[in-house]
Write a protein that holds these residues in place. Sequence first.
Motif, short mmCIF file in Angstrom:
data_model
loop_
_atom_site.label_atom_id
_atom_site.label_comp_id
_atom_site.label_asym_id
_atom_site.label_seq_id
_atom_site.Cartn_x
_atom_site.Cartn_y
_atom_site.Cartn_z
N VAL A 177 -6.14 -4.58 -5.18
CA VAL A 177 -5.56 -5.60 -4.51
C VAL A 177 -5.69 -5.68 -3.02
CG1 VAL A 177 -3.36 -7.09 -4.09
CG2 VAL A 177 -4.00 -6.11 -6.41
N VAL A 178 -5.17 -4.34 -2.41
CA VAL A 178 -5.21 -3.99 -1.16
C VAL A 178 -6.74 -3.84 -0.61
CG1 VAL A 178 -4.67 -2.21 0.71
CG2 VAL A 178 -3.02 -2.56 -1.36
N ASN A 179 -7.61 -3.17 -1.42
CA ASN A 179 -9.16 -3.39 -1.20
C ASN A 179 -9.56 -4.62 -0.88
OD1 ASN A 179 -9.07 -0.55 -0.91
ND2 ASN A 179 -10.05 -0.31 -2.93
N ASP A 180 -9.31 -5.50 -1.98
CA ASP A 180 -9.55 -6.75 -1.61
C ASP A 180 -9.12 -7.66 -0.34
OD1 ASP A 180 -10.96 -6.65 -4.10
OD2 ASP A 180 -9.47 -7.81 -5.27
N ILE A 181 -8.01 -6.99 0.07
CA ILE A 181 -7.55 -7.87 1.25
C ILE A 181 -8.18 -7.47 2.34
CG2 ILE A 181 -5.26 -8.18 2.61
CD1 ILE A 181 -3.61 -7.99 0.02
N ALA A 182 -8.35 -6.23 2.25
CA ALA A 182 -8.81 -5.38 3.38
C ALA A 182 -10.56 -5.96 3.64
CB ALA A 182 -8.91 -3.93 3.22
N ASP A 183 -11.17 -5.95 2.31
CA ASP A 183 -12.48 -6.68 2.46
C ASP A 183 -12.58 -8.14 3.30
OD1 ASP A 183 -13.24 -4.53 1.45
OD2 ASP A 183 -13.87 -5.19 -0.47
N VAL A 184 -11.65 -8.90 2.86
CA VAL A 184 -11.51 -10.42 3.00
C VAL A 184 -11.35 -10.43 4.46
CG1 VAL A 184 -10.38 -12.41 2.94
CG2 VAL A 184 -11.02 -11.38 0.63
N THR A 185 -10.20 -9.59 5.04
CA THR A 185 -9.78 -9.68 6.51
C THR A 185 -10.38 -8.79 7.40
OG1 THR A 185 -7.89 -8.25 5.85
CG2 THR A 185 -7.46 -10.53 5.74
N GLY A 186 -11.26 -7.98 6.99
CA GLY A 186 -11.81 -7.06 7.76
C GLY A 186 -10.98 -5.89 8.26
N LYS A 187 -10.03 -5.63 7.62
CA LYS A 187 -8.88 -4.54 8.16
C LYS A 187 -9.27 -3.34 7.67
CE LYS A 187 -4.94 -7.89 8.40
NZ LYS A 187 -3.51 -8.15 7.88
N ARG A 188 -8.83 -2.13 8.02
CA ARG A 188 -8.94 -0.82 7.33
C ARG A 188 -7.52 -0.55 6.89
NH1 ARG A 188 -12.26 2.65 11.07
NH2 ARG A 188 -11.79 4.11 9.56
N ILE A 189 -7.36 -0.57 5.52
CA ILE A 189 -6.04 -0.08 5.13
C ILE A 189 -6.25 0.83 3.77
CG2 ILE A 189 -4.03 -1.00 4.16
CD1 ILE A 189 -5.04 -3.75 4.49
N GLU A 190 -5.39 1.95 4.04
CA GLU A 190 -5.51 2.90 3.00
C GLU A 190 -4.07 2.95 2.22
OE1 GLU A 190 -5.16 7.01 4.37
OE2 GLU A 190 -5.34 7.85 2.27
N LEU A 191 -4.09 2.71 1.09
CA LEU A 191 -2.93 2.97 0.32
C LEU A 191 -2.79 4.14 -0.50
CD1 LEU A 191 -0.65 1.15 -1.01
CD2 LEU A 191 -2.09 0.64 -3.00
N SER A 192 -1.80 4.86 0.18
CA SER A 192 -1.51 6.32 -0.65
C SER A 192 -0.34 6.04 -1.50
CB SER A 192 -1.29 7.23 0.34
OG SER A 192 -0.39 7.09 1.37
N ILE A 193 -0.39 6.48 -2.74
CA ILE A 193 0.74 6.51 -3.97
C ILE A 193 0.91 7.73 -4.12
CG2 ILE A 193 1.18 5.97 -6.06
CD1 ILE A 193 -1.16 3.78 -5.98
N PHE A 194 2.55 8.03 -4.30
CA PHE A 194 2.89 9.33 -4.62
C PHE A 194 3.94 8.91 -5.77
CE2 PHE A 194 5.61 8.26 -1.02
CZ PHE A 194 7.00 8.42 -1.67
N GLY A 195 4.47 9.81 -6.65
CA GLY A 195 5.42 9.35 -7.66
C GLY A 195 4.98 8.70 -8.82
N ARG A 196 3.79 8.95 -9.17
CA ARG A 196 3.14 7.78 -10.47
C ARG A 196 3.95 8.47 -11.32
NH1 ARG A 196 -1.56 8.82 -7.96
NH2 ARG A 196 -2.97 6.84 -7.67
N ASP A 197 4.51 9.66 -11.63
CA ASP A 197 4.97 10.17 -12.94
C ASP A 197 6.53 9.84 -13.23
OD1 ASP A 197 2.60 11.60 -12.97
OD2 ASP A 197 3.87 13.17 -12.14
N VAL A 198 7.20 9.17 -12.29
CA VAL A 198 8.42 8.44 -12.34
C VAL A 198 8.49 7.68 -13.26
CG1 VAL A 198 10.44 7.17 -11.28
CG2 VAL A 198 9.24 8.98 -9.91
N GLU A 199 9.46 7.82 -14.36
CA GLU A 199 9.36 6.91 -15.53
C GLU A 199 10.53 5.93 -15.47
OE1 GLU A 199 9.32 9.74 -18.83
OE2 GLU A 199 7.44 9.43 -19.20
N LEU A 200 10.35 4.71 -15.84
CA LEU A 200 11.37 3.71 -15.95
C LEU A 200 11.11 3.10 -17.38
CD1 LEU A 200 10.93 1.96 -12.49
CD2 LEU A 200 12.97 2.66 -13.31
#
Lengths: 640, 170
Positions: A118-141
């Motif tokens: 989603v973020v990459n799509d927005i970056a492509d459309v708007t010409g921004k450069r955005i990096e989405l870094s993610i941590f804590g993938r393993d947290v369970e809910l």
Amino acid sequence: MHQPENETAKPITHPELNPDKGSNEAMPALTYRVDDNDGSTGLEAIRVQVSLLDSLMTLAGELVLSRNQLLQTITVNDLKCAESVGQRIDLITSELQEAIMHARMQPIGTIFDTLPGVVNDIADVTGKRIELSIFGRDVELDKTIIDAISAPLLHLVRRAAEYGIDSPDQRSVQDKPRQGTILLGALHEAGQVVIEIKDDGVAPDSERIAIEAVRSEIVSLEQCQGLSDKEKLNLAFSPGLCCADSVPRVDGFGDVKAAIDKLGGQIEIDEFAVGGTVVSVRLPLTLAIIPCQVIMSEDERYAIPQANLEELLRIPAIQVKERIELVGSAEVVRLRGKLLPLVRLADVLEIQRTYIDPDDDEIRVDRRLRIADRRSRKADSEDIPVILDQEDLVSRREAPDRRQSANSALNIVVVSAGNCTYGLIVDSLQDSEEIVIKPLDRHLQQCRGYAGATIMGNGRIALILDVANLAAMAQLTLMGDHLNVQAGDSEATENVEENHSMLIFRCAEHEQFGIRLDQVERIEKIKRGDIENLGGKRVMQYRGGSLNLIGIDEVASVQPLAEHDDLLIMVFSYQEHSVGLLACGPIDTREIGNRIDDTSLRQPGIAGSVIIDGQTTMVVDIDEMVGRLYPEWSTSSGRR
Amino acid sequence: MHITRMRNGQRQTLELATFTVGKEQCGIDILQIQEINKIIQRTPIPQAPDYVVGVFNLRGRIVTIVDLCKKLGLGKTEMGERTRNIVVNSFDGSAGLLVSSIGDMVVVEANSMEQAPANLCSIEHIYFTGVFKTETQIIGLLDIDKVMSLDDCAMTQSTTEQGSTSHGKN
């Protein structure tokens, strides 16, 4: 044959006619209110490890064995054995519960991993450069929470990417790296899961949000002026605030908050140090089992989710007349200088109120309209409402109250939902219990006052109250905020002459201190790790700012602060500054007279001493202490 | 009811559990009934529709008790020695039906069902799948799904009616 055998009575139902029956059965507990249109999840599957299934199987086996044992003990009537079997079943049940809950847990990575696209799509459309870094993938809910949180999370990340992060050119003007970063993470904290979305872009304009909020009449202008920047930012979460044009960064945040409220979570937005925004969402681990306060009203039990609970209040019979006041036609109670609107649970639910007549122990219908009104035997017997003129009413209220029975005390549950806090008057307060939420039948969907029902330990059913809807039913919306009348001043001054309430605390093991309770603004529990040593001063982060901390030993020659990890701070205000006095527990309050000995132990910062419960207690003079430590504050034109 | 017939096309007989609603004799296909019990403990629900008597705990499930009499527009059922709760499975889960008393179990020929007269025993005919005649009595076969459909607003009725005709005739 009158009654069909259970075995033969298996229902034949058409599979297509009840597509969502399975889901209703399997996770009744997980939705506060099951909406018909999202029940189309009949074919959902969940991945579970075989080892978990094995352990479930073992536990089920154990349970069967214990049941057999229990049946046997019941047959032979062996009480001793029953006790141990009971314990065993208790143990197995909790283990089973834990294992099943575990099976429902899913890593939050399943939704996090959809977001980079989603973020990459927005970056492509708007010409921004955005990096989405993610941590804590393993947290369970819990799976239900994972499902329910994905849409709000998507919205928050989208808004951060679309409006939070500027284009590379604008960013380089602001001395930021051309690439913007959005940090998305999840972590466990105090039995909850915290999801944070940080971006290093531009923070939304808190003033504009405040202006919109005033325009939408969510807050009044005066209230708005008293708010800090952070509080203004958080106005973005007010329901019904529309700022699509003025502050698109936070548009739709009201809906996000509503979704998170539904899950029993909290959400908060704050400005990030390097110029950006951090939105943090706190979620419970699971919805299936929630702690609740159980209350009674007219012999029926009701449960109030602890998440909505602020405090419990009991007004003794003798004080009812003084503390319950009328503002317009609304009844309010004075609580620490604020007026809290009151609602009778029985009235909102339209249950006939009854009372037990103290004279003959009979149950009669309660006809009083107002809490502070008194019952009239005449009205009871003649079965017509007695209409009193105003003078009569006044004289009756002023006459000495004969309300003495302990049963006339008011039990008030102070609850909050969204930005509305009110007091719910109930008949009695019971335990707090962990309960399993079960949805109500569709025939009862029209009753908005309930979030579901639960089965209590004794097999009876208790309804779970939906605090927000009850407020709406009582037409209380936002009333709480308008009632911030300056009350309580008179009380405080009255007391000065007679008795002080003294707050007793300690700093070291053997020295007891006291301070006038009315000087203390707030008491907070903190950890030693929260204290930061900067520039020779001790400070801590507090409500979005930093709070100067002082210790008594900095001014007076007393023992230094004990090496506990759990500390208390008492917050005082001095001129327009706030300062926190470090202390440790236990704390208590006592009424003392004007008998402070101001000679023997008098020293800087200590006004004198008083003996409380056989122990000499040093009375702290907070003004003197702060005056010595921060002499620059005493001029009214302070630093800030 | 129509569902049962569809699934068991060859079934010759139906077993009906009969009961009285007010003064009228009605029946339900026994296969739709989960159990019949006395209501020992019920929790009233403030502000519920008037035909909901309350909820009760059926071995860990919360089941709504519907006063059948009230739901069919015949007035309130007086609680007494003979009142019983029939737990039925309708299309969206179980519900309890409060009836004045339970009668016998009756075996009837499936193909002897007749169209319900417009005004059988003062209950509106839309609630019946059909009627059966035995030597001594007339038993109206209640359509549980229709009885349990959400209240009497015209829209829900017309939709369920359409749905049931398409099912029933196939």
